[in-house]
Design a protein around this motif. Sequence first.
Motif, PDB file in Angstrom:
ATOM      1  N   ASP A   1       0.827  -1.198   0.000  1.00 31.80           N
ATOM      2  CA  ASP A   1       0.000   0.000   0.000  1.00 31.80           C
ATOM      3  C   ASP A   1       0.866   1.255   0.000  1.00 31.80           C
ATOM      4  O   ASP A   1       0.531   2.250  -0.646  1.00 31.80           O
TER       5      ASP A   1
ATOM      6  N   ASP B   1       0.790   4.348  -2.653  1.00 34.25           N
ATOM      7  CA  ASP B   1       0.589   5.733  -2.236  1.00 34.25           C
ATOM      8  C   ASP B   1       1.702   6.639  -2.733  1.00 34.25           C
ATOM      9  O   ASP B   1       1.470   7.804  -3.084  1.00 34.25           O
TER      10      ASP B   1
ATOM     11  N   VAL C   1     -15.242   6.170  -0.665  1.00 31.96           N
ATOM     12  CA  VAL C   1     -14.041   6.267   0.157  1.00 31.96           C
ATOM     13  C   VAL C   1     -13.153   5.062  -0.134  1.00 31.96           C
ATOM     14  O   VAL C   1     -13.599   3.912  -0.090  1.00 31.96           O
ATOM     15  N   ARG C   2     -11.899   5.346  -0.448  1.00 36.76           N
ATOM     16  CA  ARG C   2     -10.928   4.288  -0.723  1.00 36.76           C
ATOM     17  C   ARG C   2      -9.637   4.626   0.001  1.00 36.76           C
ATOM     18  O   ARG C   2      -9.082   5.693  -0.193  1.00 36.76           O
ATOM     19  N   ARG C   3      -9.216   3.699   0.883  1.00 34.54           N
ATOM     20  CA  ARG C   3      -7.984   3.916   1.626  1.00 34.54           C
ATOM     21  C   ARG C   3      -8.021   5.259   2.359  1.00 34.54           C
ATOM     22  O   ARG C   3      -7.084   6.049   2.314  1.00 34.54           O
ATOM     23  N   GLU C   4      -9.137   5.540   3.034  1.00 35.42           N
ATOM     24  CA  GLU C   4      -9.340   6.726   3.867  1.00 35.42           C
ATOM     25  C   GLU C   4      -9.335   8.022   3.065  1.00 35.42           C
ATOM     26  O   GLU C   4      -9.207   9.113   3.637  1.00 35.42           O
ATOM     27  N   GLN C   5      -9.496   7.937   1.756  1.00 35.44           N
ATOM     28  CA  GLN C   5      -9.572   9.130   0.920  1.00 35.44           C
ATOM     29  C   GLN C   5     -10.894   9.128   0.166  1.00 35.44           C
ATOM     30  O   GLN C   5     -11.276   8.122  -0.431  1.00 35.44           O
ATOM     31  N   THR C   6     -11.584  10.266   0.195  1.00 34.72           N
ATOM     32  CA  THR C   6     -12.867  10.385  -0.494  1.00 34.72           C
ATOM     33  C   THR C   6     -12.650  10.816  -1.939  1.00 34.72           C
ATOM     34  O   THR C   6     -11.905  11.777  -2.208  1.00 34.72           O
TER      35      THR C   6
END
Length: 216
Positions: free
Chosen positions: A52, A56, A163-168
């Motif tokens: 991950d 990122d 929301v994906r991986r705490e990102q909207t």
Amino acid sequence: MIRQTAFAAGFLALAACGPMSQDGLATQLVGAVQQTVGGAEAVPPPPQLATDEDIDNNPGQFIRVNFRDLGTWDTMVAAASNAGRDTWIGAANLSVTFEEGIVVATRGMPRDLMGADTGQVRAAINAGGGTAQRTHDFLDNLDQISTRVLQCGISSQGTDSFVRREQTHDTTRFEEKCASEQLQFTNVYWVNAEGQIVRSLQAVSPDAGYLQIDVF
């Protein structure tokens, strides 16, 4: 081209069919979309090509594909680019080729999509909706190329954030409903403000089913 009203009636009949097959590839769409929006990864991954943190730190270098009917998912890296088509491959030696975010070929899956013409589909998405014709080439039981010509209706379902991986991600969701005499399915695309398909649920073939694709 199939009119939108006639297409909607045909799709309601399709939804009553059995599990994914050549007679009705879209029967699990509602549940699949619900799981997709929830972001759940319900199946174990193969050995991954990237963590991950790698994903990122390297935007645009990786995608993740959930091979829903095969019960696996994989992180993929770009392997080749030719004439506007980009091929991605993962640790499981499955590969997917895209043209502007739309699946046009697969390798390593049951009854692969050998090739597809989807240019009209992308044009309709860019226009905010419309009709399109697409062609799919499969290998039949005699290892011969079998071509399906499908008529499709593409419509905007409005704004849809996930929301994906705490990102909207704020997107517009499009649905593409396609049918021929032998094959019917519905694809779903989440398109961001820049016009990029950042998440999608796309049909491959009656044997391979759907792919959930996340672009990072």
